[in-house]
Design an enzyme around this catalytic site. Sequence first.
Site, PDB file in Angstrom:
ATOM      1  N   CYS A 152       4.716   1.225  10.776  1.00  0.00           N
ATOM      2  CA  CYS A 152       4.316   0.276   9.740  1.00  0.00           C
ATOM      3  C   CYS A 152       4.183  -1.102  10.819  1.00  0.00           C
ATOM      4  O   CYS A 152       5.304  -1.459  11.142  1.00  0.00           O
ATOM      5  CB  CYS A 152       4.928   0.186   8.454  1.00  0.00           C
ATOM      6  SG  CYS A 152       4.548  -1.053   7.490  1.00  0.00           S
ATOM      7  N   CYS A 182      -2.859  -1.715   9.917  1.00  0.00           N
ATOM      8  CA  CYS A 182      -1.946  -1.253   8.971  1.00  0.00           C
ATOM      9  C   CYS A 182      -2.073   0.286   9.146  1.00  0.00           C
ATOM     10  O   CYS A 182      -3.146   1.067   8.947  1.00  0.00           O
ATOM     11  CB  CYS A 182      -2.851  -1.366   7.578  1.00  0.00           C
ATOM     12  SG  CYS A 182      -1.787  -0.809   6.149  1.00  0.00           S
ATOM     13  N   TYR A 230       1.137  -1.172  -0.098  1.00  0.00           N
ATOM     14  CA  TYR A 230       0.095  -0.059   0.046  1.00  0.00           C
ATOM     15  C   TYR A 230       0.845   1.400   0.014  1.00  0.00           C
ATOM     16  O   TYR A 230       0.559   2.477  -0.597  1.00  0.00           O
ATOM     17  CB  TYR A 230      -0.623  -0.018   1.189  1.00  0.00           C
ATOM     18  CG  TYR A 230      -2.146  -0.772   1.051  1.00  0.00           C
ATOM     19  CD1 TYR A 230      -2.478  -1.635   0.061  1.00  0.00           C
ATOM     20  CD2 TYR A 230      -3.020  -1.022   2.185  1.00  0.00           C
ATOM     21  CE1 TYR A 230      -3.753  -2.343   0.062  1.00  0.00           C
ATOM     22  CE2 TYR A 230      -4.232  -1.781   2.287  1.00  0.00           C
ATOM     23  CZ  TYR A 230      -4.396  -2.384   1.074  1.00  0.00           C
ATOM     24  OH  TYR A 230      -5.523  -3.301   1.255  1.00  0.00           O
TER      25      TYR A 230
HETATM   26  N1  DGL Z   1       1.702  -2.770   7.301  1.00  0.00           N
HETATM   27  C1  DGL Z   1       1.292  -1.591   6.258  1.00  0.00           C
HETATM   28  C2  DGL Z   1       1.369  -0.429   7.500  1.00  0.00           C
HETATM   29  O1  DGL Z   1       1.427  -0.408   8.715  1.00  0.00           O
HETATM   30  C3  DGL Z   1       1.701  -1.235   5.090  1.00  0.00           C
HETATM   31  C4  DGL Z   1       2.413  -2.188   4.358  1.00  0.00           C
HETATM   32  C5  DGL Z   1       2.470  -1.817   2.782  1.00  0.00           C
HETATM   33  O2  DGL Z   1       3.353  -0.881   2.483  1.00  0.00           O
HETATM   34  O3  DGL Z   1       1.520  -2.459   2.212  1.00  0.00           O
HETATM   35  O4  DGL Z   1       1.538   0.687   6.880  1.00  0.00           O
END
Ligand code: DGL
Length: 282
Positions: free
Chosen positions: A207, A93, A61
């Site tokens: 993240c 996330c 994402y």
């Molecule tokens: N695990 C996601 C977050 O906490 C992001 C990872 C991604 O770039 O998809 O931001």
Amino acid sequence: MASDTLRAPARAAEMTAAVDPAAPILLFDSGVGGLTVLDEVRRALPDAPIIYAADTAGLPYGTKTEAQVAARVAGLLGRMTERLRPRLVCIACNTASTIALGMVREVLEVPIVGTVPAIKPAAEMTRTGVIGLLGTEATIRQLYVDRLEQEFAADKRLLRYGAPGLVEAAEAKLRGEPVDPAIIRDAAHALRSQPDGDRIDTVVLACTHFPLVETELAEAFGPEVRFVHGAQGIARQVSRLVAGQEYSRQAADLALFTGQGELPGAYAEQLARYGLLRIERF
Ligand code: DGL
């Protein structure tokens, strides 16, 4: 006034009774990062049935636009809540939460807990007054993060770095593959080389993937740096919202992955360690 007060406990009991004991808590992330949140939610609520959903077809994402992330997250969570009927959704996330939390809360009729950068606890922990923040490229540019900085760390220095390589490093580690040390070194160097970066004593892992490579990051930053992330706070918030509800696990907890094709066997092995004994495609 008095009658409202009298009615309140009855209404609370009614709402508690209305929750199906088999209804799961749904945790959602783009990949395996949200497992770091799942760990804490399980510790807090060991009996709660859980579904862990990873949008692997949309991963990562962090390199997408706000519009792309918002559309994916809102669309998927809409379909997932309709099909899976969760009692609560936890967006595990930071990227999805800082972009789409408000919007998703407006459209879904289910309690939603988000995951946002742990700037507040970091500001309380730092002694030097210089905090590093590692997130995805999308997260670090969000207004949401600017607001957290203004509210909780206005008198501190917050140095940000969007480290997309760390997401893949964490995914690889969970598949049992080696983590590229250059990616870890680069992330540490990118913060350390900013003005005042040498005084960083606290790093926010903004993240949910990054706690999976905390050991490697700790080696790169050195022993004087402490790491902070939101998983425990999120688990506390989830517990508060489901307080008093009953649980009945009717089948082993489930992991759902978007996309097509076979999932690597290594995932199954690791997911089992998180109590996710069934894996399906969504
Ligand atoms: N695990 C996601 C977050 O906490 C992001 C990872 C991604 O770039 O998809 O931001």
